[in-house]
Motif scaffolding. Structure first.
Motif, PDB file in Angstrom:
ATOM      1  N   GLU A 264       0.842  -1.216   0.057  1.00 17.47           N
ATOM      2  CA  GLU A 264       0.126  -0.016   0.012  1.00 17.47           C
ATOM      3  C   GLU A 264       0.999   1.302  -0.126  1.00 17.47           C
ATOM      4  OE1 GLU A 264      -3.469  -0.768   2.977  1.00 17.47           O
ATOM      5  OE2 GLU A 264      -2.029  -2.143   3.343  1.00 17.47           O
TER       6      GLU A 264
ATOM      7  N   ARG B  40       0.329  -5.717   3.115  1.00 20.63           N
ATOM      8  CA  ARG B  40      -0.441  -6.860   3.465  1.00 20.63           C
ATOM      9  C   ARG B  40       0.213  -7.927   2.828  1.00 20.63           C
ATOM     10  NH1 ARG B  40      -4.496  -2.898   2.681  1.00 20.63           N
ATOM     11  NH2 ARG B  40      -6.203  -3.248   3.945  1.00 20.63           N
TER      12      ARG B  40
ATOM     13  N   ALA C 122      -8.623  -3.286  -5.560  1.00 25.63           N
ATOM     14  CA  ALA C 122      -9.386  -3.275  -4.520  1.00 25.63           C
ATOM     15  C   ALA C 122      -9.889  -4.806  -4.281  1.00 25.63           C
ATOM     16  CB  ALA C 122     -10.723  -2.602  -5.085  1.00 25.63           C
ATOM     17  N   ALA C 123     -10.128  -5.638  -5.295  1.00 23.58           N
ATOM     18  CA  ALA C 123     -10.433  -7.256  -4.956  1.00 23.58           C
ATOM     19  C   ALA C 123      -9.397  -7.808  -4.123  1.00 23.58           C
ATOM     20  CB  ALA C 123     -10.830  -7.918  -6.306  1.00 23.58           C
TER      21      ALA C 123
ATOM     22  N   LEU D  57      -7.052  -6.529  -2.004  1.00 24.95           N
ATOM     23  CA  LEU D  57      -7.289  -6.103  -0.632  1.00 24.95           C
ATOM     24  C   LEU D  57      -8.507  -6.714   0.242  1.00 24.95           C
ATOM     25  CD1 LEU D  57      -6.419  -2.112  -1.119  1.00 24.95           C
ATOM     26  CD2 LEU D  57      -4.915  -4.080  -0.237  1.00 24.95           C
ATOM     27  N   ALA D  58      -9.587  -6.601  -0.433  1.00 22.57           N
ATOM     28  CA  ALA D  58     -10.908  -7.153   0.182  1.00 22.57           C
ATOM     29  C   ALA D  58     -10.604  -8.539   0.640  1.00 22.57           C
ATOM     30  CB  ALA D  58     -11.960  -6.969  -0.731  1.00 22.57           C
ATOM     31  N   LEU D  59     -10.022  -9.336  -0.509  1.00 15.56           N
ATOM     32  CA  LEU D  59      -9.576 -10.812  -0.030  1.00 15.56           C
ATOM     33  C   LEU D  59      -8.729 -10.911   1.075  1.00 15.56           C
ATOM     34  CD1 LEU D  59      -9.575 -11.985  -3.639  1.00 15.56           C
ATOM     35  CD2 LEU D  59     -11.166 -13.164  -2.044  1.00 15.56           C
TER      36      LEU D  59
ATOM     37  N   ASP E 157      -8.124  -9.027   3.305  1.00 14.83           N
ATOM     38  CA  ASP E 157      -8.882  -8.444   4.651  1.00 14.83           C
ATOM     39  C   ASP E 157      -9.819  -9.520   5.055  1.00 14.83           C
ATOM     40  OD1 ASP E 157      -7.224  -6.406   4.857  1.00 14.83           O
ATOM     41  OD2 ASP E 157      -8.909  -4.854   4.098  1.00 14.83           O
ATOM     42  N   TRP E 158     -10.423 -10.101   4.540  1.00 17.89           N
ATOM     43  CA  TRP E 158     -11.371 -11.319   4.335  1.00 17.89           C
ATOM     44  C   TRP E 158     -10.671 -12.397   5.253  1.00 17.89           C
ATOM     45  CZ3 TRP E 158     -12.637 -16.113   3.806  1.00 17.89           C
ATOM     46  CH2 TRP E 158     -13.871 -16.881   3.989  1.00 17.89           C
TER      47      TRP E 158
END
Length: 282
Positions: A48, A89, A119-120, A122-124, A126-127
């Protein structure tokens, strides 16, 4: 001091396919400590905030904010990060996916993905950090993340035949099915080495003997099988390569501190016939 690349062991949690870590440094942070290394897991890094370079073999790839880096198993690499604020991450994963297919990309990636892909990713990440690395849902999320990685242009890195890449095909075979791991002489032959030289080189590269490496793979695979389904404990032991349920239970308890039945379901452990064996004193 040793100048060559070092094996950096990555110990996944019991039964987990992956680990996720979120790293952040303040403005006053120094440059990172360098370590030219490799490991037998795959590694995805979502930078990031960063300024520096990925060192892959003899190549240096500049790193910028919003950059995706993927390093395949056994690839020599290092990160040279400048002082100052940094954030990323990190996802490290078993290259054998829950479907049983070995779909981890073979070539490194270092790109700035599209806004949608970023965006996908980062979302994955974090999940997965919240849900953990066990169970079918985690496996599906990991496969989706790697599908996005495979959409990116590959970065071909330098290989070194005197390093762990010499064992790449063998390690892939072991990770595909540790229950069918070849005995040491056959493994040495697959790598074009004598058994004695193979043993020394393997120990140097991975920090443990060939037999210990195989047993570790078998026990980790057994742990995931126990969490993913209701296959009898004894059958799981046979599938991953143990000759008897009692020896499987002994080695599993030594590694994880609990019997296979207790690992799967602590409340049901006493009802599992598979674990009613005499355990030798350690």
């Amino acid at each position: 001091m040793r100048d060559g690349p070092l094996c950096e062991p990555v110990r996944l949690e019991s039964g987990a396919r992956l680990r996720v870590e979120r790293v952040r440094f303040a403005d006053a942070a120094p440059a990172n400590t360098r370590l030219n290394h490799f490991h037998d897991v795959g590694e995805v890094v979502l930078f990031e905030q960063v300024h520096g370079a990925l060192l892959l073999g003899d190549r240096a790839v500049p790193l910028t904010d919003g950059m995706l880096v993927y390093v395949p198993p056994l690839a020599y690499h290092d990160f040279a990060l400048s002082p100052g604020a940094k954030a990323w991450r990190l996802i490290q994963f078993d290259p054998v996916l829950p479907s049983g297919r070995r779909e981890a990309p073979a070539a490194a990636v270092a790109v700035t993905p599209s806004t949608v892909d970023w965006a996908a990713l980062l979302a994955l990440a974090d999940w997965l950090a919240v849900e953990g690395g066990t169970g079918p849902a985690a496996g599906a999320a990991l496969e989706t993340l790697l599908w996005i990685v495979r959409r990116q242009p590959a970065l071909e890195g330098d290989s070194r035949p005197d390093g762990p890449e010499r064992f790449r095909d063998l390690v892939a075979r072991l990770q595909d099915d540790p229950g069918l791991a070849p005995p040491l002489p056959a493994a040495a032959s697959l790598c074009g080495l004598s058994p004695a030289y193979f043993s020394r080189r393997f120990q140097t590269a991975f920090g443990l003997s060939y037999s210990a490496y195989v047993e570790g793979l078998r026990l980790n695979r057994a742990a995931r099988r126990l969490l993913d389904g209701d296959t009898p404990v004894s059958s799981v032991g046979y599938e991953v390569g143990f000759a008897s349920p009692s020896y499987f239970t002994q080695r599993f308890r030594r590694r994880f501190g609990v019997t296979p039945s207790g690992f799967r379901s602590p409340s049901a452990a006493s009802a599992q016939e598979d674990d009613r064996v005499s355990m030798p004193a350690n």
